[in-house]
Design a protein around this motif. Sequence first.
Motif, PDB file in Angstrom:
ATOM      1  N   LEU A   7      92.910   1.865  51.528  1.00  0.00           N
ATOM      2  CA  LEU A   7      92.005   1.274  50.187  1.00  0.00           C
ATOM      3  C   LEU A   7      93.008  -0.157  49.668  1.00  0.00           C
ATOM      4  O   LEU A   7      92.142  -0.869  49.497  1.00  0.00           O
ATOM      5  CB  LEU A   7      92.315   2.400  49.138  1.00  0.00           C
ATOM      6  CG  LEU A   7      91.853   1.984  47.770  1.00  0.00           C
ATOM      7  CD1 LEU A   7      90.334   2.131  47.772  1.00  0.00           C
ATOM      8  CD2 LEU A   7      92.276   2.800  46.617  1.00  0.00           C
ATOM      9  N   ARG A  10      91.716  -2.728  51.789  1.00  0.00           N
ATOM     10  CA  ARG A  10      90.287  -2.947  51.629  1.00  0.00           C
ATOM     11  C   ARG A  10      90.137  -4.004  50.241  1.00  0.00           C
ATOM     12  O   ARG A  10      89.267  -4.548  50.009  1.00  0.00           O
ATOM     13  CB  ARG A  10      89.570  -1.622  51.550  1.00  0.00           C
ATOM     14  CG  ARG A  10      88.115  -1.943  51.535  1.00  0.00           C
ATOM     15  CD  ARG A  10      87.669  -0.455  52.130  1.00  0.00           C
ATOM     16  NE  ARG A  10      88.099   0.722  51.871  1.00  0.00           N
ATOM     17  CZ  ARG A  10      87.787   1.533  50.639  1.00  0.00           C
ATOM     18  NH1 ARG A  10      86.863   1.316  49.986  1.00  0.00           N
ATOM     19  NH2 ARG A  10      88.357   2.603  50.431  1.00  0.00           N
ATOM     20  N   ARG A  11      90.811  -3.704  49.433  1.00  0.00           N
ATOM     21  CA  ARG A  11      90.922  -4.306  48.042  1.00  0.00           C
ATOM     22  C   ARG A  11      91.732  -5.299  47.697  1.00  0.00           C
ATOM     23  O   ARG A  11      91.973  -5.665  46.690  1.00  0.00           O
ATOM     24  CB  ARG A  11      90.941  -3.108  47.046  1.00  0.00           C
ATOM     25  CG  ARG A  11      89.987  -2.151  46.931  1.00  0.00           C
ATOM     26  CD  ARG A  11      90.193  -1.366  45.593  1.00  0.00           C
ATOM     27  NE  ARG A  11      89.069  -0.590  45.494  1.00  0.00           N
ATOM     28  CZ  ARG A  11      88.858   0.449  44.614  1.00  0.00           C
ATOM     29  NH1 ARG A  11      89.928   0.554  43.682  1.00  0.00           N
ATOM     30  NH2 ARG A  11      87.904   1.189  44.381  1.00  0.00           N
ATOM     31  N   GLY A  13      91.580  -8.488  48.728  1.00  0.00           N
ATOM     32  CA  GLY A  13      91.127  -9.673  48.085  1.00  0.00           C
ATOM     33  C   GLY A  13      90.905  -9.621  46.512  1.00  0.00           C
ATOM     34  O   GLY A  13      91.204 -10.364  45.763  1.00  0.00           O
ATOM     35  N   ARG A  14      90.559  -8.493  46.155  1.00  0.00           N
ATOM     36  CA  ARG A  14      90.040  -8.053  44.603  1.00  0.00           C
ATOM     37  C   ARG A  14      91.389  -8.015  43.992  1.00  0.00           C
ATOM     38  O   ARG A  14      91.424  -8.658  42.754  1.00  0.00           O
ATOM     39  CB  ARG A  14      89.408  -6.867  44.626  1.00  0.00           C
ATOM     40  CG  ARG A  14      88.543  -6.535  43.428  1.00  0.00           C
ATOM     41  CD  ARG A  14      87.301  -5.449  43.532  1.00  0.00           C
ATOM     42  NE  ARG A  14      87.848  -4.414  42.986  1.00  0.00           N
ATOM     43  CZ  ARG A  14      87.041  -3.165  42.914  1.00  0.00           C
ATOM     44  NH1 ARG A  14      85.809  -3.323  43.656  1.00  0.00           N
ATOM     45  NH2 ARG A  14      87.384  -2.186  42.163  1.00  0.00           N
ATOM     46  N   GLY A  17      92.802 -11.475  43.608  1.00  0.00           N
ATOM     47  CA  GLY A  17      91.720 -12.307  42.542  1.00  0.00           C
ATOM     48  C   GLY A  17      92.232 -11.853  41.022  1.00  0.00           C
ATOM     49  O   GLY A  17      92.206 -12.533  40.064  1.00  0.00           O
ATOM     50  N   VAL A  18      92.470 -10.572  40.792  1.00  0.00           N
ATOM     51  CA  VAL A  18      92.703  -9.941  39.369  1.00  0.00           C
ATOM     52  C   VAL A  18      93.987 -10.423  38.918  1.00  0.00           C
ATOM     53  O   VAL A  18      94.083 -10.803  37.996  1.00  0.00           O
ATOM     54  CB  VAL A  18      92.681  -8.508  39.110  1.00  0.00           C
ATOM     55  CG1 VAL A  18      93.079  -7.897  38.182  1.00  0.00           C
ATOM     56  CG2 VAL A  18      91.241  -7.871  39.675  1.00  0.00           C
ATOM     57  N   LEU A  21      93.665 -14.185  37.945  1.00  0.00           N
ATOM     58  CA  LEU A  21      92.941 -14.213  36.625  1.00  0.00           C
ATOM     59  C   LEU A  21      93.888 -13.967  35.626  1.00  0.00           C
ATOM     60  O   LEU A  21      94.050 -14.704  34.605  1.00  0.00           O
ATOM     61  CB  LEU A  21      91.887 -13.381  36.671  1.00  0.00           C
ATOM     62  CG  LEU A  21      90.683 -13.988  37.413  1.00  0.00           C
ATOM     63  CD1 LEU A  21      89.368 -12.728  37.165  1.00  0.00           C
ATOM     64  CD2 LEU A  21      90.046 -15.100  36.850  1.00  0.00           C
ATOM     65  N   PHE A  25      95.262 -16.439  32.604  1.00  0.00           N
ATOM     66  CA  PHE A  25      95.230 -15.864  31.360  1.00  0.00           C
ATOM     67  C   PHE A  25      96.651 -16.436  30.537  1.00  0.00           C
ATOM     68  O   PHE A  25      96.424 -16.714  29.440  1.00  0.00           O
ATOM     69  CB  PHE A  25      94.909 -14.331  31.197  1.00  0.00           C
ATOM     70  CG  PHE A  25      95.039 -13.862  29.574  1.00  0.00           C
ATOM     71  CD1 PHE A  25      93.973 -14.398  28.899  1.00  0.00           C
ATOM     72  CD2 PHE A  25      95.743 -12.857  29.460  1.00  0.00           C
ATOM     73  CE1 PHE A  25      93.713 -13.896  27.594  1.00  0.00           C
ATOM     74  CE2 PHE A  25      95.810 -12.388  28.025  1.00  0.00           C
ATOM     75  CZ  PHE A  25      95.027 -12.812  27.260  1.00  0.00           C
ATOM     76  N   ALA A  27      98.796 -18.311  31.444  1.00  0.00           N
ATOM     77  CA  ALA A  27      99.103 -19.998  31.270  1.00  0.00           C
ATOM     78  C   ALA A  27      98.471 -20.226  30.237  1.00  0.00           C
ATOM     79  O   ALA A  27      98.785 -21.121  29.538  1.00  0.00           O
ATOM     80  CB  ALA A  27      98.587 -20.515  32.782  1.00  0.00           C
ATOM     81  N   ILE A  28      97.154 -19.911  30.034  1.00  0.00           N
ATOM     82  CA  ILE A  28      96.185 -20.241  28.665  1.00  0.00           C
ATOM     83  C   ILE A  28      96.916 -20.124  27.601  1.00  0.00           C
ATOM     84  O   ILE A  28      96.826 -20.918  26.783  1.00  0.00           O
ATOM     85  CB  ILE A  28      94.910 -19.708  29.060  1.00  0.00           C
ATOM     86  CG1 ILE A  28      94.078 -20.453  30.220  1.00  0.00           C
ATOM     87  CG2 ILE A  28      94.228 -20.115  27.502  1.00  0.00           C
ATOM     88  CD1 ILE A  28      92.842 -19.653  30.548  1.00  0.00           C
TER      89      ILE A  28
END
Lengths: 70, 343
Positions: A7, A10-11, A13-14, A17-18, A21, A25, A27-28
């Motif tokens: 699993l 498979r995940r 990349g996701r 990415g999270v 993100l 967030f 940094a912002i």
Amino acid sequence: MRVEHELHARRRGRNIGVGLLLGAFIAIIFGLTVVKVLSLGDVRKFESFDHAPRPQLVPAEAPAAAEGAQ
Amino acid sequence: MTGFRDATGAMNFTGAATVARTGMNGHTMSDASLDSAVTAPGEAGLGDYFALLKPRVMSLVVFTALVGLLAAPVPVHPFVAFVAILCIAVGAGASGALNMWWDADIDAVMRRTAKRPIPAGKVAAAEALGLGLALSGFAVVLLFLATNWLAAGLLAFTIFFYAVVYSMWLKRATPQNIVIGGAAGAFPPMIGWAVATGGVSVESALMFALIFMWTPPHFWALALFVRTDYGDAGVPMLTETHGRRVTRNHVLGYTLPLVPVALGLGFTSIGGPVYLAVSVVLNIRFLLGAWAVWRRDETQAEADGYASEKRLFRLSLSYLFLHFGALLAEAVLRFYGLSVMPW
């Protein structure tokens, strides 16, 4: 030996990415905080209230109480 | 090979429809009679979630909002401006996700939208709803913290307008859906302006009106030469409910008030000679194009392969882009003290 669960592979990349993100967030929010604080102008006008020592506010009995405790 | 592909396609489609239905109703997928590998939502990648946000629509939103922000007379810190535009883009994306959640059933029917993440079975409808709501809250709250309550309020209203007023109330109820729904796409420059000034003015109202009046002729010019399957999905389109003659009348009917709105913007504080020159040329061409579409019938249009309609649609794309580009140019000229404004 550490066997990675299918699993995770498979995940990957996701998950990356999270993670990116969430990093963006943070940094912002940090950047926005810096900009907002700097836009306040001369910070000394705030420090004059919060960080200047004011002897009149120190309780008079404090030294005696401290000696008694010893 | 063809038979296999067709069969697979049919199974995928059925599965996708099942996913969309079950997701919408909040039930589990225990009623699925097909292979679970087909009916279960696939492993959605980050790109699938990004596709829920309608990135192509977001690009127009970002551009117009940025122009609204930069054209405003009040300077904004670059980082605050960046965060504001990001919030507006995320808010637009959130409304796109909510739209896809609500329209999952009709998206599965139409060829153009059947590959969207929900009907394709990659993302569950409930996930899209959750993402849309979460991003809406994130964008509105962060925009409020970064700028002001008016900009955040306008963004919240825009999301509400697109997701509820347009998607839920109007889209399936009236052929005027795109006219009123077009307001959602017209708000971004007004939000950008509010980010900088904290208010609403004639300038921002005219930027709103420019996009609002532009949407109907832009969309209906497309509808005249593209055969859509909105009818199969139960979405009323003017070309089908009232006919193509009426649609041609509407194209010209909305172009006529568009011209003074576009030109009027040139006489405000954000206009100028560059904008006016661009606007005059574009509006003469747009008016002539709408006139050409109006004065002919279907026989003439079919004879030349809908050349006038296609020309008007292509022109409409550059029309909006160049108008806002000219506003941006005026803002840059003002910034460097090069603006020549006789008014």
